[in-house]
Design an enzyme around this catalytic site. Structure first.
Site, mmCIF file in Angstrom:
data_model
loop_
_atom_site.group_PDB
_atom_site.id
_atom_site.type_symbol
_atom_site.label_atom_id
_atom_site.label_comp_id
_atom_site.label_asym_id
_atom_site.label_seq_id
_atom_site.Cartn_x
_atom_site.Cartn_y
_atom_site.Cartn_z
ATOM 1 C CB CYS A 171 -0.903 -0.016 1.235
ATOM 2 S SG CYS A 171 -1.934 1.461 1.441
ATOM 3 C CG HIS A 172 -0.288 4.375 -2.565
ATOM 4 N ND1 HIS A 172 -0.750 4.262 -3.860
ATOM 5 C CD2 HIS A 172 -1.354 4.738 -1.815
ATOM 6 C CE1 HIS A 172 -2.036 4.560 -3.876
ATOM 7 N NE2 HIS A 172 -2.413 4.862 -2.665
ATOM 8 N NE ARG A 268 -14.293 19.243 15.099
ATOM 9 C CZ ARG A 268 -13.089 18.725 15.347
ATOM 10 N NH1 ARG A 268 -12.004 19.473 15.252
ATOM 11 N NH2 ARG A 268 -12.970 17.457 15.698
#
Length: 436
Positions: A171-172, A268
């Site tokens: 996974c990068h 938010r």
């Protein structure tokens, strides 16, 4: 020495395949490799084949490229297998969002934890089991490099269900987190020293230095001076937990109970609910553009991706040592996480293969979140291994974001509806509903 053969399983994920091939052909030593492409969709397989040929020609590489509707043909005698399958494609992904949304469950990406992650895993496991059996028979010494999400669940299932030991999930997220932080602090990435560890999409930046100086104080100053930075989930988590998470805010929001269930937090922290559906549409558009460009004889605009799989392959083939981040079984690597779970740690890669780094203990607050993540994963894997549909519901009950949104009765009803919606993609033993 025989030609290195790399099998791409799910090569019809054309955009991703193109990036990986561009990275592979950038290595001089890998320009005459054998690329064996497999996909069950004939049109996508043809497109992947044409794109591979185009990229090779543009790169000045001379690989042997073959396309196979039969997975076993692609796997025969391969040294490396890159798994990028997506079972059910966009239609199933929409189900993963639409059915939970009707219950009031919000998701942003839906591919790692939560209801989306659970059912993405369950429809992928049967294919992984068959793939593992084929590898054991046809290329038992091959390295299986997995990109398919949910990463941690898939790697845990692969090792438990198939007995394969040369499995690494790639996974990068760690790489791009450090790239982005380096840019944010105006420090050259190549000069940064760092170490991260945890679980996929929820690892933690444990060390972050430039020329021996801790960069966290500089990051703190920037966050204090920039109010908009504080409107991101991962920054909010960092301020409260003390270690920066190595995945995007969209991903990170789904793995905890604090954000997606609250309208005020969505506003938010600017959380894009359902964001992945837009990515699905964009991927289809990119595929169609590639297909049409090849048909018209037009050039393809493809860039390298800096993904780990080409680096791993290059290191093993040439003996060039390098460090990547890999997802591997937790065999004594992180002491305060479950031994059965899949953890993400730095790995040394050279001619002897992929060698994970022992971390020891994570900070207690980080390990506490990771343990909940891995406990949920374990229930999903257990459901498939033990043919136990109740474990699917129990996994959903243990999932933080789902539990924050629904009472238990509704969680079980949601799982029933998801089972009905995914139908034939699940193993037969897990298709039961009405279990109470």
């Amino acid at each position: 020495m025989s030609t290195t053969k790399i099998a791409f399983i799910g090569a019809g994920s054309v955009v991703f395949t193109q990036g990986l091939l561009t990275d592979l052909f950038a290595f001089t030593e890998l320009r005459d490799i054998h690329i064996a492409l497999h996909d069950i969709d004939p049109e996508r397989l043809t497109t992947a084949h044409g794109a591979a040929r185009h990229i090779a020609d543009r790169s000045g590489a001379t690989p042997h490229i073959t396309a196979h509707a039969d997975r076993r043909e692609a796997l025969a005698d391969a040294q490396f297998v890159i798994n990028i399958v997506q079972i059910g494609m966009g239609e199933s992904t929409r189900t993963d969002f639409d059915v939970p949304a009707a219950y009031g469950v919000r998701q942003t990406i839906g591919d790692t934890l939560g209801i989306g992650g659970i059912f993405r895993a369950l429809r992928t496991f049967p294919v992984l089991k068959a793939l593992g059996a084929d590898i054991a028979e046809l290329c038992p010494d091959a390295w299986l490099l997995n990109y398919t999400n949910p990463m941690a669940m898939n790697v845990q299932y692969l090792t438990a269900a198939t007995g394969l030991t040369r499995v690494v999930g790639l996974c990068h997220s760690v790489y791009w987190t450090l790239r982005d932080l380096s840019d944010l602090l105006d420090v050259p990435y190549e000069e940064v020293t760092y170490r991260a560890a945890g679980v996929n999409h929820q690892a933690w930046l444990l060390r972050f230095e430039h020329n021996g100086t801790d960069l966290y104080p500089r990051l703190d100053e920037l966050i204090a001076a920039e109010p908009q930075l504080r409107r991101r989930v991962r920054v909010d988590m960092y301020r409260r937990l003390g270690y920066y998470p190595t995945e995007t805010s969209e991903h990170s929001s789904e793995y905890v109970p604090w954000y997606l269930h609250h309208d005020s937090e969505i506003e938010r922290l600017r959380l894009p609910v359902g964001a992945y559906l837009g990515i699905v549409d964009e991927n289809v558009t990119l595929y169609e553009k590639t297909r049409d460009a090849l048909a018209a004889g037009a050039p393809l605009d493809v860039e390298g991706t800096m993904e780990y799989a080409p680096q791993v392959i290059h290191s093993i083939v040439t003996g060039t040592p390098r460090t990547v981040y890999g997802n591997v079984p937790n065999h004594g690597l992180i002491d305060n996480l479950p031994a059965t779970g899949t953890v993400e740690v730095p790995c040394l890669v050279d001619a002897s293969g992929v060698q994970p780094t022992r971390i020891g203990e994570l900070p207690a607050q980080c390990a506490a979140l990771n343990r909940g993540y891995l406990s949920m994963n374990d229930l999903v894997v257990r459901a498939a291994l033990e043919d136990d549909p109740r474990s699917v519901r129990q996994a959903a009950m243990a999932d933080p974001a789902t539990a924050a949104a629904l009472p238990v009765e509704r969680i079980w009803e949601l799982c029933d509806d998801m089972v009905r919606a995914h139908g034939e993609l699940l193993q037969p033993s897990l298709r039961a509903t009405g279990l109470l």
